[in-house]
Design a protein around this motif. Structure first.
Motif, mmCIF file in Angstrom:
data_model
loop_
_atom_site.group_PDB
_atom_site.id
_atom_site.type_symbol
_atom_site.label_atom_id
_atom_site.label_comp_id
_atom_site.label_asym_id
_atom_site.label_seq_id
_atom_site.Cartn_x
_atom_site.Cartn_y
_atom_site.Cartn_z
ATOM 1 N N SER A 53 26.738 43.269 62.831
ATOM 2 C CA SER A 53 26.351 43.925 60.954
ATOM 3 C C SER A 53 25.628 43.843 60.800
ATOM 4 O O SER A 53 24.250 42.476 62.036
ATOM 5 C CB SER A 53 27.201 41.943 60.932
ATOM 6 N N VAL A 54 24.618 43.833 59.665
ATOM 7 C CA VAL A 54 23.245 43.883 59.293
ATOM 8 C C VAL A 54 23.528 43.966 57.632
ATOM 9 O O VAL A 54 24.027 43.839 57.237
ATOM 10 C CB VAL A 54 22.768 45.485 59.516
ATOM 11 N N PHE A 55 22.633 42.733 57.231
ATOM 12 C CA PHE A 55 22.748 42.117 56.410
ATOM 13 C C PHE A 55 21.460 42.186 55.602
ATOM 14 O O PHE A 55 20.440 41.613 56.336
ATOM 15 C CB PHE A 55 23.309 40.608 56.284
ATOM 16 N N ILE A 56 21.472 43.342 54.182
ATOM 17 C CA ILE A 56 20.085 43.383 53.453
ATOM 18 C C ILE A 56 20.146 43.020 52.458
ATOM 19 O O ILE A 56 21.926 43.858 51.145
ATOM 20 C CB ILE A 56 20.358 45.169 53.347
ATOM 21 N N PHE A 57 19.737 42.293 51.822
ATOM 22 C CA PHE A 57 19.416 41.533 50.771
ATOM 23 C C PHE A 57 18.073 41.265 49.798
ATOM 24 O O PHE A 57 16.827 41.356 50.971
ATOM 25 C CB PHE A 57 20.584 39.925 50.209
ATOM 26 N N ALA A 58 17.925 40.943 48.217
ATOM 27 C CA ALA A 58 16.883 40.315 47.983
ATOM 28 C C ALA A 58 16.528 38.871 48.005
ATOM 29 O O ALA A 58 18.188 39.020 46.813
ATOM 30 C CB ALA A 58 16.728 41.722 46.885
ATOM 31 N N ARG A 59 15.702 38.624 47.504
ATOM 32 C CA ARG A 59 16.000 36.624 46.830
ATOM 33 C C ARG A 59 14.727 36.747 46.289
ATOM 34 O O ARG A 59 13.726 36.920 46.251
ATOM 35 C CB ARG A 59 16.500 36.048 48.248
ATOM 36 N N ALA A 60 15.128 35.565 45.865
ATOM 37 C CA ALA A 60 13.858 35.223 44.478
ATOM 38 C C ALA A 60 13.107 34.463 44.801
ATOM 39 O O ALA A 60 12.989 33.445 45.994
ATOM 40 C CB ALA A 60 13.938 34.625 43.484
ATOM 41 N N THR A 61 11.295 34.637 44.783
ATOM 42 C CA THR A 61 10.372 33.812 46.223
ATOM 43 C C THR A 61 10.661 32.957 44.896
ATOM 44 O O THR A 61 9.848 31.274 45.982
ATOM 45 C CB THR A 61 9.225 35.099 45.703
ATOM 46 N N SER A 62 10.760 32.125 44.289
ATOM 47 C CA SER A 62 10.416 30.829 43.330
ATOM 48 C C SER A 62 12.267 31.196 42.420
ATOM 49 O O SER A 62 12.140 31.749 41.309
ATOM 50 C CB SER A 62 9.074 30.852 42.340
ATOM 51 N N GLY A 63 13.161 30.548 43.451
ATOM 52 C CA GLY A 63 14.031 30.053 42.221
ATOM 53 C C GLY A 63 15.590 30.326 43.469
ATOM 54 O O GLY A 63 14.903 28.785 44.246
ATOM 55 N N PRO A 64 16.382 30.166 43.112
ATOM 56 C CA PRO A 64 17.618 29.596 43.756
ATOM 57 C C PRO A 64 17.461 30.556 45.211
ATOM 58 O O PRO A 64 17.466 31.613 45.413
ATOM 59 C CB PRO A 64 19.282 29.973 42.854
ATOM 60 N N PRO A 65 17.889 29.714 46.483
ATOM 61 C CA PRO A 65 18.146 30.477 48.273
ATOM 62 C C PRO A 65 19.753 31.891 48.175
ATOM 63 O O PRO A 65 19.278 32.408 49.061
ATOM 64 C CB PRO A 65 18.326 29.246 48.422
ATOM 65 N N ALA A 66 20.061 31.436 46.939
ATOM 66 C CA ALA A 66 20.790 32.916 47.052
ATOM 67 C C ALA A 66 20.727 34.246 46.916
ATOM 68 O O ALA A 66 20.041 34.363 45.731
ATOM 69 C CB ALA A 66 22.462 32.060 45.658
ATOM 70 N N PRO A 67 21.217 35.248 47.474
ATOM 71 C CA PRO A 67 20.588 35.923 47.002
ATOM 72 C C PRO A 67 21.267 37.157 46.008
ATOM 73 O O PRO A 67 22.162 36.895 45.345
ATOM 74 C CB PRO A 67 21.313 37.259 48.506
ATOM 75 N N LEU A 68 20.207 37.784 45.661
ATOM 76 C CA LEU A 68 20.339 38.312 44.532
ATOM 77 C C LEU A 68 20.720 39.798 44.301
ATOM 78 O O LEU A 68 21.728 39.083 43.404
ATOM 79 C CB LEU A 68 18.869 38.124 43.706
ATOM 80 N N ALA A 69 20.896 40.677 45.485
ATOM 81 C CA ALA A 69 21.756 41.463 45.313
ATOM 82 C C ALA A 69 21.564 41.228 46.508
ATOM 83 O O ALA A 69 20.639 41.112 48.112
ATOM 84 C CB ALA A 69 20.831 42.487 44.738
#
Length: 400
Positions: free
Chosen positions: A310-326
């Motif tokens: 599996s390959v997971f591609i995601f964006a996360r905030a550099t300053s914010g919650p650790p959960a992926p944004l997309a």
């Protein structure tokens, strides 16, 4: 419930059999013992008759011995195979007493510690209710049987609201908050029920509840709708418009309540204009973020991975919650691939790319299919969420 008691009765019969079988066996042994005593008495009577005949001169000594031997053989034949009597210290009354006390004690313990009410409720909830009143009665019994169930309390509160019983709903939501914590949604439901229970009069308590809910979650829909209603009732039409516009942004495009909400905004706008005011224009909506990224695999890793990984591609905030944004999910066999990450891929409605100015792109290979841990990873430098230029992301490092 009948099948439960039938099963319990069957198990009880099995348990009683272990107590009653020894009693029946002892009764059989008693019958065998009585038959043996009768045979011995008959033997003794036969010997006495032979002795009388010998004294009268009818039998000589040899005939006497032969008759006694014949009587002994008959006694031995009649008593052969009879087991020796067993001695028990319990006696006959103890098993019978236990056979009576076991079911009585078992029933008493079950009624005290058991959960027959919960069993019955489970059976009831397996069938669709015939009316809202029946559903309410079921939920009330569920709350009585499980007073610590926040879920049961929540659904009961919602049901009371649909039945126009806001005072009862307010008490239930207060109990729910005390059990589940001061979650924004629960605070909003409590505030709404309290507002209608007070005859649509705004109070410091309702204000405090809505303030707390929106502080924890500025997009809490029940509080936004309630504040809009209160502002409209207080003829603060611009506030009502603002609150309802904020609520409108949270609703899905196909939500049926959008029509009624838009109608409320229209009426508030008309009343504001009729009173000599002017409707303030709503601030322009923030443009939706959309990042385009091409993901590839480093050449030296191609021999170490498998096509099905599996390959997971995601964006996360550099300053914010650790959960992926997309996030998007592919396999190694799909690489290289170009994907788009935008607000439509948000894991949670309140965590959108456009809500955070700077993000980081991450691609992770996980043989176990776990998005939070894997074998290999690639990371980008921080970039603005409004970036429109295509990005390149290479998976080239061990995931530590």
């Amino acid at each position: 419930m009948i099948d439960f008691w039938l099963a319990a009765g069957l198990l009880l019969l099995v348990a009683l059999s272990f107590l009653l079988i020894p009693v029946l066996r002892s009764r059989r042994a008693q019958l065998e013992e009585d038959r043996t005593a009768l045979n011995v008495a008959l033997y003794q009577e036969r010997v006495a008759e032979l002795q009388v005949q010998q004294q009268e001169g009818v039998l000589d000594a040899a005939q006497m011995d032969a008759g006694r031997a014949e009587a002994a053989r008959e006694l031995l034949a009649d008593t052969e195979g009879v087991a020796a009597p067993r001695v028990t210290r319990l006696g006959k009354a103890a098993p019978l007493l236990a056979a009576i006390l076991v079911p009585v004690l078992g029933l008493g313990l079950y009624l005290h510690f058991g959960a027959s009410d919960k069993v019955e409720l489970t059976r009831e909830f397996a069938q669709a209710p015939q009316s809202m009143e029946e559903m309410t009665r079921r939920l009330e019994r569920a709350v009585a049987a499980q007073p610590d169930s926040a879920e049961a309390l929540y659904f009961l509160g919602r049901t009371y609201m649909t039945q126009d019983r806001p005072a009862d709903a307010a008490k239930i939501f207060e109990r729910t908050v005390n059990l589940a914590g001061r979650q924004p949604e629960l605070l909003g439901q409590w505030a709404q029920a309290q507002y209608f229970a007070d005859g649509k009069k705004w109070s410091d308590k309702v204000q405090a509840l809505t303030d707390e809910a929106l502080k924890a979650d500025p997009k809490e829909v029940t509080s936004l709708g309630l504040l809009g209603i209160a502002a409209f009732e207080g003829q603060r039409f611009q506030e009502a418009i603002d609150y309802w516009n904020r609520l409108l942004e949270q609703l899905p495009p196909d939500d049926q309540s959008r029509i009624a909400l838009q109608g409320g905004i229209t009426r508030a706008s008309e009343k504001l204009v009729a009173s000599g005011g002017k409707v303030a224009q709503a601030p322009a909506a923030k443009p939706a973020a959309l990042l385009k990224v091409r993901v590839d695999l480093a050449a030296d890793l191609k021999a170490k991975v498998q096509p099905g990984d599996s390959v997971f591609i995601f964006a996360r905030a550099t300053s914010g919650p650790p959960a992926p944004l997309a996030a998007k999910r592919l396999t190694v066999a799909d690489l290289p691939a170009t994907v788009e990450l935008g607000d439509g891929d948000a894991m949670m409605p309140q965590l959108k790319l456009s809500n955070f100015p700077e993000v980081q792109l991450v691609a992770r290979i996980s043989r176990a299919g776990q998005p939070t841990a894997g074998e290999w990873i690639g990371r980008s430098q921080p970039l603005a969420s409004s970036t429109t230029a295509p990005q390149q992301l290479t998976i080239d490092s061990p995931d530590k």
